[in-house]
Design a protein around this motif. Structure first.
Motif, PDB file in Angstrom:
ATOM      1  N   ARG A  38       0.816  -1.224   0.000  1.00  0.00           N
ATOM      2  CA  ARG A  38       0.000   0.000   0.000  1.00  0.00           C
ATOM      3  C   ARG A  38       0.844   1.267   0.000  1.00  0.00           C
ATOM      4  O   ARG A  38       0.361   2.334  -0.395  1.00  0.00           O
ATOM      5  CB  ARG A  38      -0.932  -0.011   1.216  1.00  0.00           C
ATOM      6  N   SER A  39       2.083   1.165   0.433  1.00  0.00           N
ATOM      7  CA  SER A  39       2.902   2.372   0.561  1.00  0.00           C
ATOM      8  C   SER A  39       3.155   3.050  -0.778  1.00  0.00           C
ATOM      9  O   SER A  39       3.336   4.271  -0.839  1.00  0.00           O
ATOM     10  CB  SER A  39       4.236   2.035   1.233  1.00  0.00           C
ATOM     11  N   VAL A  40       3.172   2.276  -1.879  1.00  0.00           N
ATOM     12  CA  VAL A  40       3.449   2.891  -3.180  1.00  0.00           C
ATOM     13  C   VAL A  40       2.360   3.889  -3.576  1.00  0.00           C
ATOM     14  O   VAL A  40       2.611   4.801  -4.367  1.00  0.00           O
ATOM     15  CB  VAL A  40       3.619   1.827  -4.285  1.00  0.00           C
ATOM     16  N   ILE A  41       1.165   3.722  -3.026  1.00  0.00           N
ATOM     17  CA  ILE A  41       0.090   4.684  -3.305  1.00  0.00           C
ATOM     18  C   ILE A  41       0.514   6.073  -2.862  1.00  0.00           C
ATOM     19  O   ILE A  41       0.191   7.083  -3.516  1.00  0.00           O
ATOM     20  CB  ILE A  41      -1.209   4.261  -2.579  1.00  0.00           C
ATOM     21  N   GLY A 183       4.217  -7.590  -3.887  1.00  0.00           N
ATOM     22  CA  GLY A 183       2.760  -7.651  -3.853  1.00  0.00           C
ATOM     23  C   GLY A 183       2.060  -6.512  -4.554  1.00  0.00           C
ATOM     24  O   GLY A 183       0.826  -6.496  -4.652  1.00  0.00           O
ATOM     25  N   VAL A 184       2.806  -5.549  -5.053  1.00  0.00           N
ATOM     26  CA  VAL A 184       2.210  -4.380  -5.694  1.00  0.00           C
ATOM     27  C   VAL A 184       1.565  -4.784  -7.021  1.00  0.00           C
ATOM     28  O   VAL A 184       2.189  -5.438  -7.854  1.00  0.00           O
ATOM     29  CB  VAL A 184       3.260  -3.281  -5.925  1.00  0.00           C
ATOM     30  N   LYS A 185       0.319  -4.357  -7.213  1.00  0.00           N
ATOM     31  CA  LYS A 185      -0.419  -4.654  -8.440  1.00  0.00           C
ATOM     32  C   LYS A 185      -0.816  -3.350  -9.138  1.00  0.00           C
ATOM     33  O   LYS A 185      -0.559  -2.257  -8.650  1.00  0.00           O
ATOM     34  CB  LYS A 185      -1.663  -5.480  -8.126  1.00  0.00           C
ATOM     35  N   GLY A 186      -1.510  -3.513 -10.245  1.00  0.00           N
ATOM     36  CA  GLY A 186      -1.915  -2.355 -11.032  1.00  0.00           C
ATOM     37  C   GLY A 186      -2.817  -1.388 -10.290  1.00  0.00           C
ATOM     38  O   GLY A 186      -2.761  -0.177 -10.518  1.00  0.00           O
ATOM     39  N   VAL A 187      -3.627  -1.876  -9.369  1.00  0.00           N
ATOM     40  CA  VAL A 187      -4.553  -0.997  -8.664  1.00  0.00           C
ATOM     41  C   VAL A 187      -3.806  -0.006  -7.777  1.00  0.00           C
ATOM     42  O   VAL A 187      -4.184   1.172  -7.693  1.00  0.00           O
ATOM     43  CB  VAL A 187      -5.570  -1.833  -7.845  1.00  0.00           C
ATOM     44  N   GLN A 188      -2.746  -0.472  -7.118  1.00  0.00           N
ATOM     45  CA  GLN A 188      -1.958   0.454  -6.295  1.00  0.00           C
ATOM     46  C   GLN A 188      -1.206   1.458  -7.169  1.00  0.00           C
ATOM     47  O   GLN A 188      -1.113   2.640  -6.840  1.00  0.00           O
ATOM     48  CB  GLN A 188      -0.956  -0.311  -5.420  1.00  0.00           C
ATOM     49  N   ALA A 189      -0.677   0.981  -8.297  1.00  0.00           N
ATOM     50  CA  ALA A 189       0.032   1.879  -9.207  1.00  0.00           C
ATOM     51  C   ALA A 189      -0.907   2.935  -9.779  1.00  0.00           C
ATOM     52  O   ALA A 189      -0.558   4.117  -9.871  1.00  0.00           O
ATOM     53  CB  ALA A 189       0.675   1.076 -10.331  1.00  0.00           C
ATOM     54  N   ALA A 190      -2.112   2.528 -10.152  1.00  0.00           N
ATOM     55  CA  ALA A 190      -3.093   3.480 -10.686  1.00  0.00           C
ATOM     56  C   ALA A 190      -3.474   4.512  -9.634  1.00  0.00           C
ATOM     57  O   ALA A 190      -3.619   5.707  -9.937  1.00  0.00           O
ATOM     58  CB  ALA A 190      -4.334   2.730 -11.161  1.00  0.00           C
TER      59      ALA A 190
END
Length: 269
Positions: A38-41, A183-190
């Motif tokens: 979640r931190s990448v958000i 664990g980072v996916k496209g939703v967090q990147a978006a």
């Protein structure tokens, strides 16, 4: 359930600041998968705080220091606020990728804590380039957006790191800093890119930019970030068989330089 989710996001926000900046956040949090995913958000928020400090420094320096010394001082502050994390990645990536060795050997070189000739040359050239761009912006009479620009450059470069983490595999198969974010996916990147867009738009409006021009500048920032970051990610992925923590830092530095360069071109055209 809601309370746990909220707690994870608060921890993720703190993790983003602790990981990407040297601002003192005296809170101990678990650096585990759910938090780091979640931190990448919130990477753009860490970039925004760095940018606000840069804008404040630019405002203070313009009263007493000429453009070139101001640019060097701002660049020193810019690097220090991240602890040189991304510059280290830039140098390690240059050492490895520009060695033109095998994939395995390039990864070994990047893992070595010592800096080689290519890394030093890449760092010197990048710092000179960024300093010259900052100096040009500081003396440009049309640079009404300089304070917003100093804020949004580190915002978009860190938002791209979230995209790169989600979009390309880890070259070291579970090793290194990059593995912490598997664990980072496209939703967090978006979500990170949306946050970067919101921050950019808000600061452009605060600086008095017209609504239609703010949308144009937002589109340009997005286009430069995606094109520069995307080309680098594809190239590095082909060379290394994936990306690493060093390459994330290298792309961060490249995107910051590309955004500054585009701003200078925009103002001169």
């Amino acid at each position: 359930m809601v309370r746990r989710s909220l707690k994870l996001h608060v921890q993720a926000l703190i993790a983003a600041f602790q990981f990407l900046t040297r601002f003192p956040v005296p809170v101990t949090i678990p650096f585990n998968g759910p938090v780091l995913t979640r931190s990448v958000i919130y990477f753009p928020l860490a970039g925004a705080l760095i940018g606000i400090c840069l804008a404040a420094a630019a405002w203070l320096l313009e009263f007493i220091v000429p453009a070139w010394p101001s640019a060097v001082l701002m660049l020193a502050l810019w690097t220090a606020l991240s602890g040189g994390l991304h510059m280290d990645g830039w140098m390690d990536t240059a050492d490895g990728v520009l060695s033109h060795r095998s994939r395995e050997r390039m990864l070994e070189i990047m893992k070595d804590s010592r800096v080689g000739a290519m890394g030093v040359l890449a760092a010197v050239l990048l710092l000179l380039f960024k300093a010259s761009l900052l100096a040009e912006l500081l003396v440009n009479d049309k640079a009404e957006i300089i304070f917003s620009l100093l804020i949004v450059c580190p915002v978009w470069s860190r938002a791209w790191m979230a995209m790169a983490i989600a979009g390309w595999p880890n070259a070291r198969a579970g090793e290194g800093i990059g593995a912490l974010f598997n664990g980072v996916k496209g939703v967090q990147a978006a979500a990170s890119m949306l946050l970067a867009s919101a921050i950019t738009f808000i600061f452009l409006i605060i600086e008095g930019i017209a609504l239609h021009e703010a949308f144009v500048l937002l589109f340009i920032a997005l286009a430069v970030t995606l094109s520069c970051g995307g080309l680098l990610a594809v190239w590095l992925n082909r060379k290394l068989g994936g990306l690493t923590g060093d390459t994330y830092g290298a792309m961060n530095e490249a995107i910051e330089a590309a955004l500054l360069f585009m701003a200078v071109l925009w103002l001169n055209i």
